[in-house]
Write a protein that holds these residues in place. Sequence first.
Motif, PDB file in Angstrom:
ATOM      1  N   ARG A   1       0.852  -1.201   0.000  1.00 23.62           N
ATOM      2  CA  ARG A   1       0.000   0.000   0.000  1.00 23.62           C
ATOM      3  C   ARG A   1       0.879   1.239   0.000  1.00 23.62           C
ATOM      4  O   ARG A   1       2.031   1.202   0.413  1.00 23.62           O
ATOM      5  CB  ARG A   1      -0.920   0.010   1.214  1.00 23.62           C
ATOM      6  N   TYR A   2       0.319   2.329  -0.472  1.00 21.90           N
ATOM      7  CA  TYR A   2       1.048   3.597  -0.451  1.00 21.90           C
ATOM      8  C   TYR A   2       0.724   4.304   0.859  1.00 21.90           C
ATOM      9  O   TYR A   2      -0.448   4.498   1.209  1.00 21.90           O
ATOM     10  CB  TYR A   2       0.648   4.488  -1.634  1.00 21.90           C
ATOM     11  N   VAL A   3       1.768   4.686   1.590  1.00 22.66           N
ATOM     12  CA  VAL A   3       1.610   5.445   2.832  1.00 22.66           C
ATOM     13  C   VAL A   3       2.404   6.726   2.659  1.00 22.66           C
ATOM     14  O   VAL A   3       3.597   6.694   2.341  1.00 22.66           O
ATOM     15  CB  VAL A   3       2.130   4.645   4.049  1.00 22.66           C
ATOM     16  N   GLU A   4       1.771   7.859   2.836  1.00 23.37           N
ATOM     17  CA  GLU A   4       2.424   9.156   2.620  1.00 23.37           C
ATOM     18  C   GLU A   4       3.506   9.440   3.661  1.00 23.37           C
ATOM     19  O   GLU A   4       4.625   9.790   3.336  1.00 23.37           O
ATOM     20  CB  GLU A   4       1.379  10.271   2.632  1.00 23.37           C
ATOM     21  N   ASP A   5       3.163   9.290   4.931  1.00 25.45           N
ATOM     22  CA  ASP A   5       4.091   9.666   6.001  1.00 25.45           C
ATOM     23  C   ASP A   5       4.829   8.431   6.516  1.00 25.45           C
ATOM     24  O   ASP A   5       4.307   7.683   7.353  1.00 25.45           O
ATOM     25  CB  ASP A   5       3.327  10.345   7.138  1.00 25.45           C
ATOM     26  N   ILE A   6       6.044   8.214   6.009  1.00 28.07           N
ATOM     27  CA  ILE A   6       6.836   7.056   6.436  1.00 28.07           C
ATOM     28  C   ILE A   6       8.111   7.459   7.179  1.00 28.07           C
ATOM     29  O   ILE A   6       8.766   6.623   7.792  1.00 28.07           O
ATOM     30  CB  ILE A   6       7.203   6.156   5.235  1.00 28.07           C
ATOM     31  N   ALA A   7       8.463   8.735   7.139  1.00 29.89           N
ATOM     32  CA  ALA A   7       9.770   9.184   7.634  1.00 29.89           C
ATOM     33  C   ALA A   7      10.008   8.870   9.102  1.00 29.89           C
ATOM     34  O   ALA A   7      11.145   8.595   9.510  1.00 29.89           O
ATOM     35  CB  ALA A   7       9.948  10.675   7.381  1.00 29.89           C
ATOM     36  N   SER A   8       8.975   8.879   9.917  1.00 33.98           N
ATOM     37  CA  SER A   8       9.192   8.645  11.347  1.00 33.98           C
ATOM     38  C   SER A   8       9.618   7.210  11.646  1.00 33.98           C
ATOM     39  O   SER A   8      10.137   6.938  12.732  1.00 33.98           O
ATOM     40  CB  SER A   8       7.950   9.017  12.159  1.00 33.98           C
ATOM     41  N   PHE A   9       9.452   6.296  10.676  1.00 36.26           N
ATOM     42  CA  PHE A   9       9.912   4.922  10.884  1.00 36.26           C
ATOM     43  C   PHE A   9      11.440   4.866  10.990  1.00 36.26           C
ATOM     44  O   PHE A   9      11.988   3.918  11.557  1.00 36.26           O
ATOM     45  CB  PHE A   9       9.405   4.012   9.755  1.00 36.26           C
ATOM     46  N   MET A  10      12.121   5.891  10.487  1.00 42.36           N
ATOM     47  CA  MET A  10      13.581   5.938  10.625  1.00 42.36           C
ATOM     48  C   MET A  10      13.984   5.924  12.095  1.00 42.36           C
ATOM     49  O   MET A  10      14.965   5.280  12.474  1.00 42.36           O
ATOM     50  CB  MET A  10      14.164   7.168   9.922  1.00 42.36           C
ATOM     51  N   ASP A  11      13.247   6.635  12.932  1.00 43.06           N
ATOM     52  CA  ASP A  11      13.549   6.640  14.368  1.00 43.06           C
ATOM     53  C   ASP A  11      13.392   5.249  14.969  1.00 43.06           C
ATOM     54  O   ASP A  11      14.163   4.852  15.837  1.00 43.06           O
ATOM     55  CB  ASP A  11      12.649   7.629  15.112  1.00 43.06           C
ATOM     56  N   ASP A  12      12.397   4.506  14.494  1.00 44.29           N
ATOM     57  CA  ASP A  12      12.183   3.149  14.997  1.00 44.29           C
ATOM     58  C   ASP A  12      13.317   2.212  14.589  1.00 44.29           C
ATOM     59  O   ASP A  12      13.589   1.228  15.276  1.00 44.29           O
ATOM     60  CB  ASP A  12      10.846   2.603  14.481  1.00 44.29           C
ATOM     61  N   LEU A  13      13.977   2.511  13.471  1.00 42.65           N
ATOM     62  CA  LEU A  13      15.068   1.664  12.984  1.00 42.65           C
ATOM     63  C   LEU A  13      16.416   1.963  13.651  1.00 42.65           C
ATOM     64  O   LEU A  13      17.353   1.167  13.539  1.00 42.65           O
ATOM     65  CB  LEU A  13      15.216   1.824  11.466  1.00 42.65           C
ATOM     66  N   LYS A  14      16.531   3.091  14.343  1.00 38.41           N
ATOM     67  CA  LYS A  14      17.821   3.474  14.936  1.00 38.41           C
ATOM     68  C   LYS A  14      18.389   2.437  15.903  1.00 38.41           C
ATOM     69  O   LYS A  14      19.579   2.125  15.833  1.00 38.41           O
ATOM     70  CB  LYS A  14      17.718   4.851  15.595  1.00 38.41           C
ATOM     71  N   PRO A  15      17.599   1.869  16.827  1.00 37.41           N
ATOM     72  CA  PRO A  15      18.183   0.853  17.721  1.00 37.41           C
ATOM     73  C   PRO A  15      18.702  -0.373  16.958  1.00 37.41           C
ATOM     74  O   PRO A  15      19.748  -0.914  17.302  1.00 37.41           O
ATOM     75  CB  PRO A  15      17.021   0.481  18.650  1.00 37.41           C
ATOM     76  N   LEU A  16      17.992  -0.780  15.912  1.00 41.49           N
ATOM     77  CA  LEU A  16      18.453  -1.904  15.105  1.00 41.49           C
ATOM     78  C   LEU A  16      19.761  -1.550  14.401  1.00 41.49           C
ATOM     79  O   LEU A  16      20.689  -2.364  14.358  1.00 41.49           O
ATOM     80  CB  LEU A  16      17.386  -2.304  14.077  1.00 41.49           C
ATOM     81  N   GLY A  17      19.864  -0.340  13.877  1.00 39.91           N
ATOM     82  CA  GLY A  17      21.096   0.093  13.224  1.00 39.91           C
ATOM     83  C   GLY A  17      22.277   0.042  14.172  1.00 39.91           C
ATOM     84  O   GLY A  17      23.355  -0.459  13.816  1.00 39.91           O
ATOM     85  N   LEU A  18      22.088   0.526  15.373  1.00 42.48           N
ATOM     86  CA  LEU A  18      23.156   0.507  16.376  1.00 42.48           C
ATOM     87  C   LEU A  18      23.550  -0.922  16.750  1.00 42.48           C
ATOM     88  O   LEU A  18      24.733  -1.249  16.846  1.00 42.48           O
ATOM     89  CB  LEU A  18      22.699   1.276  17.615  1.00 42.48           C
ATOM     90  N   GLU A  19      22.568  -1.764  16.930  1.00 38.30           N
ATOM     91  CA  GLU A  19      22.822  -3.166  17.258  1.00 38.30           C
ATOM     92  C   GLU A  19      23.611  -3.846  16.135  1.00 38.30           C
ATOM     93  O   GLU A  19      24.570  -4.581  16.374  1.00 38.30           O
ATOM     94  CB  GLU A  19      21.469  -3.856  17.463  1.00 38.30           C
ATOM     95  N   MET A  20      23.227  -3.582  14.882  1.00 38.00           N
ATOM     96  CA  MET A  20      23.922  -4.176  13.736  1.00 38.00           C
ATOM     97  C   MET A  20      25.356  -3.666  13.635  1.00 38.00           C
ATOM     98  O   MET A  20      26.287  -4.438  13.380  1.00 38.00           O
ATOM     99  CB  MET A  20      23.171  -3.859  12.442  1.00 38.00           C
ATOM    100  N   ALA A  21      25.541  -2.373  13.821  1.00 43.10           N
ATOM    101  CA  ALA A  21      26.880  -1.782  13.722  1.00 43.10           C
ATOM    102  C   ALA A  21      27.804  -2.362  14.796  1.00 43.10           C
ATOM    103  O   ALA A  21      28.962  -2.682  14.521  1.00 43.10           O
ATOM    104  CB  ALA A  21      26.801  -0.264  13.827  1.00 43.10           C
TER     105      ALA A  21
END
Length: 194
Positions: A44-64
């Motif tokens: 589906r198309y969702v207009e406002d997706i940018a705030s999901f970046m904040d949700d991904l930050k802990p995963l990014g740190l864990e991966m790094a």
Amino acid sequence: MPEVVLRKRAIIVEEIFHEGGPASPVPLKRGAAISVISNPFAGRYVEDIASFMDDLKPLGLEMAKALLAALGGDPASIEGYGKGAIVGAAGELEHGALWHVPGGYAMREILGDAKAIVPSTKKLGAPGTRLDVPVTHVNASYVRSHFDAMEVGLSDAPKADEIALVLVMTTGPRIHARVGGLAARDVKGLDGLR
């Protein structure tokens, strides 16, 4: 925003001794961390997706952190980095762009004083799709010896409603780098370029 749902992860480390020339006394290590998550916007198309970046930050740190540990644990040993994403067929390329901030800043945070922009790539793909993740020097994008890439992918990912998120780090230049340009030892490290 939706919760980050992780299906699987992998760490891949290569040790490169030579590319046909003399063997290096210290092998180049190239490593990738891959996490496969559910795409909360698939189908589906969702207009406002940018705030999901904040949700991904802990995963990014864990991966790094996990990738750094797999490469020996010393932030000073990491000389190159890059990131990427493979979006399943029910998603769109913009969903892969959500990885720019959490992936890049996670590596910069654990490496300390990295100055260069983290190069990136993304694509749509089916399970088994491979991605060439670009790599540049962590402090100066113009260091030609560190222009590299690592091909990554998993046989069963991403499914149509998933995203495979990737971080790559290297411990040095291409194993037989000899085409000139700005040398790593001459980096000023002020602007991320030189």
